[in-house]
Design a protein around this motif. Structure first.
Motif, PDB file in Angstrom:
ATOM      1  N   VAL A  82       0.853  -1.194   0.000  1.00 48.15           N
ATOM      2  CA  VAL A  82       0.000   0.000   0.000  1.00 48.15           C
ATOM      3  C   VAL A  82       0.889   1.245   0.000  1.00 48.15           C
ATOM      4  CG1 VAL A  82      -1.784   1.287   1.230  1.00 48.15           C
ATOM      5  CG2 VAL A  82      -1.804  -1.216   1.262  1.00 48.15           C
ATOM      6  N   ARG A  83       0.452   2.276  -0.713  1.00 45.57           N
ATOM      7  CA  ARG A  83       1.133   3.574  -0.694  1.00 45.57           C
ATOM      8  C   ARG A  83       0.099   4.676  -0.643  1.00 45.57           C
ATOM      9  NH1 ARG A  83       3.944   5.119  -5.978  1.00 45.57           N
ATOM     10  NH2 ARG A  83       2.525   6.868  -6.232  1.00 45.57           N
ATOM     11  N   SER A  84       0.251   5.569   0.309  1.00 46.77           N
ATOM     12  CA  SER A  84      -0.642   6.727   0.424  1.00 46.77           C
ATOM     13  C   SER A  84       0.135   7.975   0.054  1.00 46.77           C
ATOM     14  CB  SER A  84      -1.180   6.852   1.855  1.00 46.77           C
ATOM     15  OG  SER A  84      -1.974   5.725   2.189  1.00 46.77           O
ATOM     16  N   VAL A 121      -4.547   6.501  -2.650  1.00 44.83           N
ATOM     17  CA  VAL A 121      -4.079   5.240  -2.075  1.00 44.83           C
ATOM     18  C   VAL A 121      -3.914   4.229  -3.207  1.00 44.83           C
ATOM     19  CG1 VAL A 121      -4.525   3.384  -0.437  1.00 44.83           C
ATOM     20  CG2 VAL A 121      -5.296   5.718   0.080  1.00 44.83           C
ATOM     21  N   LEU A 122      -2.660   3.878  -3.467  1.00 43.77           N
ATOM     22  CA  LEU A 122      -2.324   2.869  -4.470  1.00 43.77           C
ATOM     23  C   LEU A 122      -2.062   1.558  -3.728  1.00 43.77           C
ATOM     24  CD1 LEU A 122      -1.533   2.193  -7.445  1.00 43.77           C
ATOM     25  CD2 LEU A 122       0.799   2.859  -6.837  1.00 43.77           C
ATOM     26  N   ALA A 123      -2.733   0.488  -4.114  1.00 47.65           N
ATOM     27  CA  ALA A 123      -2.617  -0.753  -3.338  1.00 47.65           C
ATOM     28  C   ALA A 123      -2.705  -1.984  -4.219  1.00 47.65           C
ATOM     29  CB  ALA A 123      -3.716  -0.810  -2.276  1.00 47.65           C
ATOM     30  N   LEU A 124      -1.982  -3.028  -3.809  1.00 48.75           N
ATOM     31  CA  LEU A 124      -2.131  -4.351  -4.393  1.00 48.75           C
ATOM     32  C   LEU A 124      -3.221  -5.078  -3.623  1.00 48.75           C
ATOM     33  CD1 LEU A 124       1.609  -5.414  -4.807  1.00 48.75           C
ATOM     34  CD2 LEU A 124       0.113  -4.343  -6.490  1.00 48.75           C
ATOM     35  N   THR A 125      -4.182  -5.625  -4.336  1.00 49.09           N
ATOM     36  CA  THR A 125      -5.313  -6.307  -3.706  1.00 49.09           C
ATOM     37  C   THR A 125      -5.427  -7.722  -4.249  1.00 49.09           C
ATOM     38  OG1 THR A 125      -6.931  -5.646  -5.386  1.00 49.09           O
ATOM     39  CG2 THR A 125      -6.484  -4.074  -3.598  1.00 49.09           C
ATOM     40  N   LEU A 131      -6.523   1.973  -7.314  1.00 42.85           N
ATOM     41  CA  LEU A 131      -6.188   3.370  -7.015  1.00 42.85           C
ATOM     42  C   LEU A 131      -7.466   4.052  -6.563  1.00 42.85           C
ATOM     43  CD1 LEU A 131      -4.307   5.851  -7.038  1.00 42.85           C
ATOM     44  CD2 LEU A 131      -4.947   6.204  -9.444  1.00 42.85           C
ATOM     45  N   VAL A 132      -7.513   4.466  -5.305  1.00 43.13           N
ATOM     46  CA  VAL A 132      -8.694   5.128  -4.759  1.00 43.13           C
ATOM     47  C   VAL A 132      -8.265   6.429  -4.098  1.00 43.13           C
ATOM     48  CG1 VAL A 132      -9.942   2.971  -4.409  1.00 43.13           C
ATOM     49  CG2 VAL A 132      -8.521   3.883  -2.571  1.00 43.13           C
ATOM     50  N   PHE A 133      -9.249   7.313  -3.923  1.00 42.19           N
ATOM     51  CA  PHE A 133      -8.989   8.608  -3.293  1.00 42.19           C
ATOM     52  C   PHE A 133      -9.857   8.753  -2.045  1.00 42.19           C
ATOM     53  CE2 PHE A 133      -7.421   9.198  -7.522  1.00 42.19           C
ATOM     54  CZ  PHE A 133      -6.358  10.071  -7.394  1.00 42.19           C
ATOM     55  N   ALA A 134      -9.314   9.454  -1.084  1.00 41.39           N
ATOM     56  CA  ALA A 134     -10.043   9.741   0.153  1.00 41.39           C
ATOM     57  C   ALA A 134     -10.021  11.244   0.401  1.00 41.39           C
ATOM     58  CB  ALA A 134      -9.422   8.997   1.330  1.00 41.39           C
ATOM     59  N   ASP A 135     -11.065  11.748   1.064  1.00 37.57           N
ATOM     60  CA  ASP A 135     -11.104  13.178   1.367  1.00 37.57           C
ATOM     61  C   ASP A 135     -10.325  13.457   2.650  1.00 37.57           C
ATOM     62  OD1 ASP A 135     -12.734  12.365   3.448  1.00 37.57           O
ATOM     63  OD2 ASP A 135     -14.597  13.046   2.491  1.00 37.57           O
ATOM     64  N   ALA A 136     -10.370  14.706   3.074  1.00 39.94           N
ATOM     65  CA  ALA A 136      -9.597  15.109   4.247  1.00 39.94           C
ATOM     66  C   ALA A 136     -10.032  14.367   5.503  1.00 39.94           C
ATOM     67  CB  ALA A 136      -9.726  16.616   4.451  1.00 39.94           C
ATOM     68  N   ALA A 168      -1.865  11.672 -13.767  1.00 34.30           N
ATOM     69  CA  ALA A 168      -1.321  10.925 -14.909  1.00 34.30           C
ATOM     70  C   ALA A 168      -0.212   9.974 -14.458  1.00 34.30           C
ATOM     71  CB  ALA A 168      -0.803  11.887 -15.969  1.00 34.30           C
ATOM     72  N   ASP A 169       0.656  10.446 -13.549  1.00 29.47           N
ATOM     73  CA  ASP A 169       1.734   9.586 -13.048  1.00 29.47           C
ATOM     74  C   ASP A 169       1.171   8.403 -12.258  1.00 29.47           C
ATOM     75  OD1 ASP A 169       3.704  11.112 -14.190  1.00 29.47           O
ATOM     76  OD2 ASP A 169       4.096  12.299 -12.384  1.00 29.47           O
ATOM     77  N   LEU A 170       0.140   8.645 -11.451  1.00 28.40           N
ATOM     78  CA  LEU A 170      -0.465   7.565 -10.675  1.00 28.40           C
ATOM     79  C   LEU A 170      -1.094   6.513 -11.595  1.00 28.40           C
ATOM     80  CD1 LEU A 170      -2.128   9.622  -7.800  1.00 28.40           C
ATOM     81  CD2 LEU A 170      -0.311   7.927  -7.526  1.00 28.40           C
ATOM     82  N   ARG A 171      -1.783   6.975 -12.617  1.00 27.81           N
ATOM     83  CA  ARG A 171      -2.403   6.037 -13.552  1.00 27.81           C
ATOM     84  C   ARG A 171      -1.349   5.257 -14.330  1.00 27.81           C
ATOM     85  NH1 ARG A 171      -7.409   9.922 -15.633  1.00 27.81           N
ATOM     86  NH2 ARG A 171      -8.930   9.170 -14.075  1.00 27.81           N
ATOM     87  N   ARG A 172      -0.237   5.916 -14.642  1.00 29.51           N
ATOM     88  CA  ARG A 172       0.851   5.203 -15.311  1.00 29.51           C
ATOM     89  C   ARG A 172       1.400   4.098 -14.410  1.00 29.51           C
ATOM     90  NH1 ARG A 172       6.015   5.781 -14.522  1.00 29.51           N
ATOM     91  NH2 ARG A 172       5.766   7.808 -13.522  1.00 29.51           N
ATOM     92  N   GLU A 173       1.547   4.397 -13.117  1.00 29.04           N
ATOM     93  CA  GLU A 173       2.052   3.386 -12.183  1.00 29.04           C
ATOM     94  C   GLU A 173       1.072   2.225 -12.022  1.00 29.04           C
ATOM     95  OE1 GLU A 173       5.043   5.424  -9.082  1.00 29.04           O
ATOM     96  OE2 GLU A 173       2.982   6.106  -8.883  1.00 29.04           O
ATOM     97  N   VAL A 174      -0.222   2.526 -12.024  1.00 31.26           N
ATOM     98  CA  VAL A 174      -1.224   1.459 -11.952  1.00 31.26           C
ATOM     99  C   VAL A 174      -1.083   0.544 -13.173  1.00 31.26           C
ATOM    100  CG1 VAL A 174      -3.692   0.962 -12.088  1.00 31.26           C
ATOM    101  CG2 VAL A 174      -2.871   2.742 -10.538  1.00 31.26           C
TER     102      VAL A 174
END
Length: 850
Positions: free
Chosen positions: A417-419, A428-432, A438-443, A464-470
């Motif tokens: 997991v990476r936040s 939050v990028l995670a292996l499941t 790749l999901v997003f959370a609010d404050a 764009a970088d996050l989607r590339r990593e996914v």
């Protein structure tokens, strides 16, 4: 430079009369000829008379001919006269086929010689080419003047500025009509000459981004106005000039590194992105025998440009480069649809491999590993292995250890997991269990359904970088899974420290390895003990813990080395604890030598005489690391062998397994092979046939497992519709026999899994598991589901029931392993459906139950 054969005035009238008589054209054709030396006329007449009544072969046009003897006997300076005569003949527009063939042959010979051409002579040669009216053959006509001009010094070349630029314009105007096999080289040479003159065109050369394939228009559309950017044009012109050899020259690469700098490299990224998405298109060409189609991936100029760009980004410091080159190599290595088995572009694949090898960083090595898992052609595998070995040698380690060490972790923690803060939100990028998320959370920490508008608007580059990593992670996981499964089949051994660092605790590979059984030896391999990773150590089958010392030897456990009790104990534990493995290990099939195979000595017929769906079988074997043959209706295309090399780490040997297949010709396949039959399986070591008893048990079992997988998955016996569509086929007897045959090793493992799974379900009292069938008692009828093929028979008369079912989802019922064909899930789906046959509403099924 010698005396010129061309004077400054017009052609002498007497010479014009002589030429008109010999060539048989009106004398007025020579009205504007330059003053040609009488020696040119004499040499031309000698060649013409020697060629009368002669047709010239395309491959050796002057071999064993009188004209060839005349040309070979000429002094060196008279070769220029011969070349001038051939080009001046074209100026007249002569149409005699023999003379035109002679002209082609002469100019081909003269063009490759280093002759002392004068600027005046070359000017006439270029003028002759510019006047030539047949666009298709223009590349042949330009060959001599272009090669002669290329050997001039820069000062002499400047005197030819106007005729060179005129020839360039003429070539650009008729580029699409030129001989496609020659036009690229011709235009490239003209561009190089124009470049030496300091002529910088404001537009692209005709040979690149044209309409001769679908790639050119797509790039122009994607770039928009940027296609007119002078810096980009300069790079593209340099790219198309890349050498045709395996690697570009040092001077070319130095210039490419200068041209690809900011801000051009973003346009390069866009061009390569379009290329990754680009696919071949079928071009229909009319002929006297009717229209025929052939696939076109890239025209020659666009292919050279693409190769040049791939090499140009080799040293570019940008994170997007390795993954894009990996995508491009994988895409270009695919066989073209509608072709004869040829790849989209092996040259493009090799360029991507070479460029990644030049980078030699961790990201590049990871992509080379991914590419290697997808390639099957020997030449390309050799290229990627060489690149990996070169990088490994620099670091003083083996290629396998290099691949271990260069798997990217993408900043993930031990749990995968990476936040990351993105403005006021958290990504939050995670292996499941299902792959990568790749999901997003609010404050406040609340998980959001999609990407917040604020992130889209204010942090588009981060998104764009996050989607590339996914995307990269999704591509990387199957690559690493396959690499680790290869280690299972080869018996590879790690030391304890490296195993812990690069297998167990790595966030990406650890996701795979922590679900597998490992065994360790602390006495140099004399004895081994097995366990499942737990809290940094190994949990044995009885629950005890094994400490793994840093100097221990570690390898993957394989059932071929275990006794039946140990195998059964591990399977019980996986069933009880509902543990799921990334590939079959505890339930892995094992294949031991049979008495029949001992008698056949050097080959096995265990998987012979099956009828397979050829395309599916080829794809499956390819995915398992085999080089599958291209079968088709051409000479040599009716039979072949799928081949894979299996390494035995214990003995250090590599065994080459071959699985023979033969095309089954049918009248309804439209020229694309639909079926093939299987033959024997045999092995060689260093090119020498090996007796089956001498093959290590692990190698033999793994090779036979792949062959059985191909038969079990792609046999027509697994097609439930064959009972209706294939009854009149020549293969009906095979289908009838194989669809309910005795179970092979893979089906036997499936039967064992069913015996562990079904008693735990709500329909346990309605099912019985026999040797070949699962017997299901429905409310209307009783059914038998074959455990090998999934086909269904209905009692009491064994009438056939056709149901095309989807695999039973893992969320509904726990499955301890994944199967390539999903047959375990298919059988479970059918069993649950038939147990409640009174609730079936599908009319295609209910009308069969009557």
């Amino acid at each position: 430079m010698g005396d010129s054969f061309i004077g400054t005035g017009p052609l002498d009238p007497e010479a014009a009369e002589l030429l008109a008589e010999s060539i048989r054209v009106p004398v007025n054709r020579f009205a504007d000829w330059p003053a040609v030396s009488t020696r040119v006329v004499e040499v031309g007449e000698a060649l013409r008379k020697a060629s009368i009544g002669r047709r010239y072969a395309w491959n050796h046009p002057l071999k064993d001919t009188k004209a060839g003897e005349v040309l070979a006997g000429l002094p060196t300076e008279d070769l220029r006269a011969a070349g001038l005569w051939a080009m001046l003949y074209r100026w007249t527009g002569g149409t005699d086929r023999t003379h035109l063939d002679l002209c082609n042959a002469v100019t081909d010979v003269v063009a490759v010689r280093r002759l002392a051409w004068t600027a005046r002579e070359i000017s006439v040669l270029l003028d002759c080419a510019a006047r030539y009216r047949n666009s298709y053959h223009l590349p042949v006509v330009l060959k001599l003047p272009v090669s002669a001009a290329a050997r001039l010094g820069d000062d002499e070349l400047r005197a030819l500025r106007e005729p060179i630029l005129a020839a360039r314009t003429r070539a650009a105007e008729c580029f699409e009509d030129m001989n496609p096999d020659r036009r690229g080289t011709t235009v490239k040479q003209l561009e190089q000459l124009a470049g030496r003159l300091g002529h910088e065109a404001d537009d692209l050369p005709a040979m690149i981004l044209n309409d001769l394939d679908a790639f050119g228009p797509r790039v122009r559309e994607a770039l928009g106005e940027r296609v007119k950017d002078r810096a980009l044009i300069a790079l593209l012109k340099h790219a198309v000039g890349v050498s045709s050899g395996a690697r570009p020259t040092a001077s070319w690469r130095k210039q490419a590194a200068r041209l690809v700098a900011e801000p051009v490299h973003e346009a390069v990224r866009q061009i390569l992105t379009v290329l990754v998405a680009h696919r071949e298109e079928l071009v229909v060409s009319p002929s006297s025998h009717g229209d025929y189609g052939f696939p076109v991936y890239l025209d020659g100029g666009n292919l050279d440009m693409a190769r040049g760009l791939v090499w140009a980004v080799a040293t570019l410091d940008a994170a997007w480069v390795p993954s894009l080159l990996g995508d491009l190599a994988v895409t270009a290595a695919v066989r073209m649809a509608g072709g004869w088995g040829e790849l989209r572009s092996e040259r493009l694949v090799n360029a991507a491999i070479g460029s990644l090898g030049e980078r030699a960083d961790d990201a590049a090595v990871a992509q080379l590993s991914r590419i290697r898992s997808r390639l099957r052609r020997k030449t390309m595998l050799k290229s990627v292995d060489k690149a990996l070995s070169t990088v490994a040698e620099r670091g003083g380690i083996s290629r396998e250890r290099l691949l271990d060490r260069t798997v990217p972790d993408y900043g993930l923690d031990a749990d995968g997991v990476r936040s990351e803060a993105v403005g006021e939100h958290t990504a939050v990028l995670a292996l499941t269990d299902d792959g990568v998320s790749l999901v997003f959370a609010d404050a406040a920490g609340r998980r959001l359904a999609g990407v917040p508008m604020a992130v889209r608007a204010d942090h588009a580059d981060v998104l764009a970088d996050l989607r590339r990593e996914v995307k990269e992670l999704k591509q990387m996981l199957p690559t690493q899974r396959f690499r680790i499964e290869e280690a299972l089949g080869s018996g590879r051994v790690w030391d304890g420290a490296e195993w812990r660092a690069y297998c167990l605790e790595h966030p990406v590979t650890g996701r795979i390895t922590r679900a597998l059984i490992w065994e360790i030896s602390t006495d140099g391999g004399a004895s081994w003990r097995a366990g499942l990773p737990a809290e940094g150590e190994l949990s044995m089958v009885d629950g005890g813990l094994l400490v793994v010392p840093a100097d221990a030897r570690v390898r993957l456990w394989h059932p071929v080395r275990a006794d039946r009790d140990e195998v059964a104990a591990w399977r019980d534990r996986f069933a009880e604890e509902r543990l799921r493995q990334p590939f079959k290990q505890a339930y892995r099939e094992i294949y031991l030598l049979t008495p029949a195979e001992e008698s056949t000595h050097d080959h096995s017929n265990r998987f012979a005489a099956h009828v397979l769906r050829y395309g599916q079988a080829r794809a499956l074997l390819t995915s398992r690391g085999w080089s599958a043959p291209s079968l088709g209706y051409w000479d040599g295309g009716y039979e072949g062998a799928a081949v894979r090399v299996y390494r035995d780490e214990a003995g250090g040997a590599e065994f080459r397994a071959s699985f023979d297949v033969t095309l089954i010709a049918t009248e309804t396949d439209g020229g694309n092979p639909a079926l093939c039959s299987t033959g024997r399986v045999h092995f060689t070591l260093d090119g020498v046939s090996v007796a089956l008893r001498d093959i290590p048990a692990l190698v033999l079992s793994e090779a036979f497992r792949d062959c059985d997988l191909a038969v079990g998955v792609t046999s027509i016996a697994t097609d439930p519709t064959w009972a209706d569509t294939g009854r009149d086929s020549d293969h009906w007897d095979y289908w009838s026999r194989a669809s309910t045959a005795d179970l092979g090793a893979a089906a036997q493992i499936r039967r064992e899994a069913l015996r562990r799974l079904l008693p735990r379900t709500k329909i346990a009292d309605r099912v019985e598991i026999g040797d070949r069938f699962v017997r299901v008692r429905g409310n209307k009828r009783t059914f038998k589901v074959h455990i090998g093929s999934g086909n269904i028979l209905m009692e009491p008369n064994d009438s056939y029931l056709c149901i095309v079912a989807k695999p039973h989802g893992g969320k509904q019922l726990f499955l301890p392993f994944e199967e390539a064909d999903g047959m375990l899930g298919v059988i479970l789906s059918k069993v649950f459906l038939l147990a409640a046959d009174d609730k079936i509403t599908d009319p295609t099924i209910t009308r069969q139950l009557v």
